[in-house]
Enzyme design. Structure first.
Site, PDB file in Angstrom:
ATOM      1  N   CYS A  26       0.843  -1.186   0.000  1.00 19.02           N
ATOM      2  CA  CYS A  26       0.000   0.000   0.000  1.00 19.02           C
ATOM      3  C   CYS A  26       0.879   1.237   0.000  1.00 19.02           C
ATOM      4  O   CYS A  26       1.865   1.297   0.743  1.00 19.02           O
ATOM      5  CB  CYS A  26      -0.893  -0.017   1.241  1.00 19.02           C
ATOM      6  SG  CYS A  26      -1.992   1.400   1.369  1.00 19.02           S
ATOM      7  N   HIS A  58      -9.105  -3.662  -2.291  1.00 13.10           N
ATOM      8  CA  HIS A  58      -8.134  -2.875  -1.530  1.00 13.10           C
ATOM      9  C   HIS A  58      -8.514  -1.389  -1.547  1.00 13.10           C
ATOM     10  O   HIS A  58      -8.533  -0.728  -0.503  1.00 13.10           O
ATOM     11  CB  HIS A  58      -6.739  -3.085  -2.128  1.00 13.10           C
ATOM     12  CG  HIS A  58      -5.648  -2.350  -1.431  1.00 13.10           C
ATOM     13  ND1 HIS A  58      -4.723  -2.984  -0.635  1.00 13.10           N
ATOM     14  CD2 HIS A  58      -5.316  -1.030  -1.410  1.00 13.10           C
ATOM     15  CE1 HIS A  58      -3.874  -2.082  -0.156  1.00 13.10           C
ATOM     16  NE2 HIS A  58      -4.221  -0.886  -0.615  1.00 13.10           N
ATOM     17  N   GLU A  59      -8.820  -0.860  -2.731  1.00 15.45           N
ATOM     18  CA  GLU A  59      -9.132   0.567  -2.846  1.00 15.45           C
ATOM     19  C   GLU A  59     -10.472   0.908  -2.206  1.00 15.45           C
ATOM     20  O   GLU A  59     -10.604   1.948  -1.554  1.00 15.45           O
ATOM     21  CB  GLU A  59      -9.090   1.017  -4.311  1.00 15.45           C
ATOM     22  CG  GLU A  59      -7.742   0.842  -4.989  1.00 15.45           C
ATOM     23  CD  GLU A  59      -6.568   1.453  -4.225  1.00 15.45           C
ATOM     24  OE1 GLU A  59      -6.743   2.488  -3.540  1.00 15.45           O
ATOM     25  OE2 GLU A  59      -5.460   0.894  -4.305  1.00 15.45           O
ATOM     26  N   HIS A  97     -10.102   1.319   1.401  1.00 16.10           N
ATOM     27  CA  HIS A  97      -9.620   2.662   1.766  1.00 16.10           C
ATOM     28  C   HIS A  97     -10.794   3.626   1.939  1.00 16.10           C
ATOM     29  O   HIS A  97     -10.798   4.453   2.852  1.00 16.10           O
ATOM     30  CB  HIS A  97      -8.683   3.223   0.693  1.00 16.10           C
ATOM     31  CG  HIS A  97      -7.256   2.837   0.860  1.00 16.10           C
ATOM     32  ND1 HIS A  97      -6.511   3.168   1.965  1.00 16.10           N
ATOM     33  CD2 HIS A  97      -6.426   2.148   0.051  1.00 16.10           C
ATOM     34  CE1 HIS A  97      -5.282   2.703   1.826  1.00 16.10           C
ATOM     35  NE2 HIS A  97      -5.209   2.066   0.673  1.00 16.10           N
TER      36      HIS A  97
END
Length: 170
Positions: free
Chosen positions: A93, A135-136, A139
């Site tokens: 990351c 993953h994004e 966030h």
């Protein structure tokens, strides 16, 4: 276009849910351009707005890393509407430099999101693209990948980060 600095953990903007995007205008397009440039400068394949200090549900992805402009993906207000299978691969990351750990993710996902004109669309992703989507979007929900690993591994990672902070390397 402007390269924006990447925010590092433990900045609070990385640990809280991002606000929905409500205005689809030139300012948003400029932000997306800045995000792609910032991501490329940092040698990443994905970047969420909170990673540049902006609490908006917006992420950009380019698995080709500038090689194929047609592969640039912009997801605004995304949500995962379908998950299938399981993969266990290493992730890194930009907000956690030099930290890499294996994370369990869905093998395939379908994402529903808006484009730069505010129109809704769906997109499927498998393997690395599926991992990037998850993953994004994490966030945007205030979740870093280190909170998807075991408590023991997370504790070791957090100790390593504190050590780097004390040494002025973070």
């Amino acid at each position: 276009m402007m390269i924006r600095p990447i925010v590092k953990y433990p900045d609070p903007v990385l640990q809280q849910p991002a606000e929905p995007v409500t205005e689809f205008n030139e300012e948003l397009r400029a932000l997306v351009d800045d995000m792609f440039e910032s991501m490329y400068e940092a040698k990443g394949i994905g970047l969420a707005a909170p990673q540049i200090g902006i609490s908006k549900r917006l992420t950009v992805i380019d698995l080709s890393f500038k090689e194929n402009p047609d592969e640039k993906i912009v997801l605004i207000n995304p949500e995962i509407i379908h998950r299938e299978g399981r993969q266990y691969e290493e992730e890194g990351c930009l907000s956690l430099p030099d930290i890499r750990e294996k994370v369990v993710r869905a093998e395939k996902v379908t994402v529903r999101a808006q484009n730069l004109d505010g129109e809704w669309f769906e997109m499927d992703g498998e393997e690395l693209l599926s991992r990037a989507f998850q993953h994004e979007i994490d966030h945007l929900d205030g979740v870093l990948f280190i909170f998807r690993i075991s408590a023991l591994k997370r504790d070791l990672v957090l100790r390593r980060i504190r050590k780097m902070q004390r040494a002025g390397e973070w």
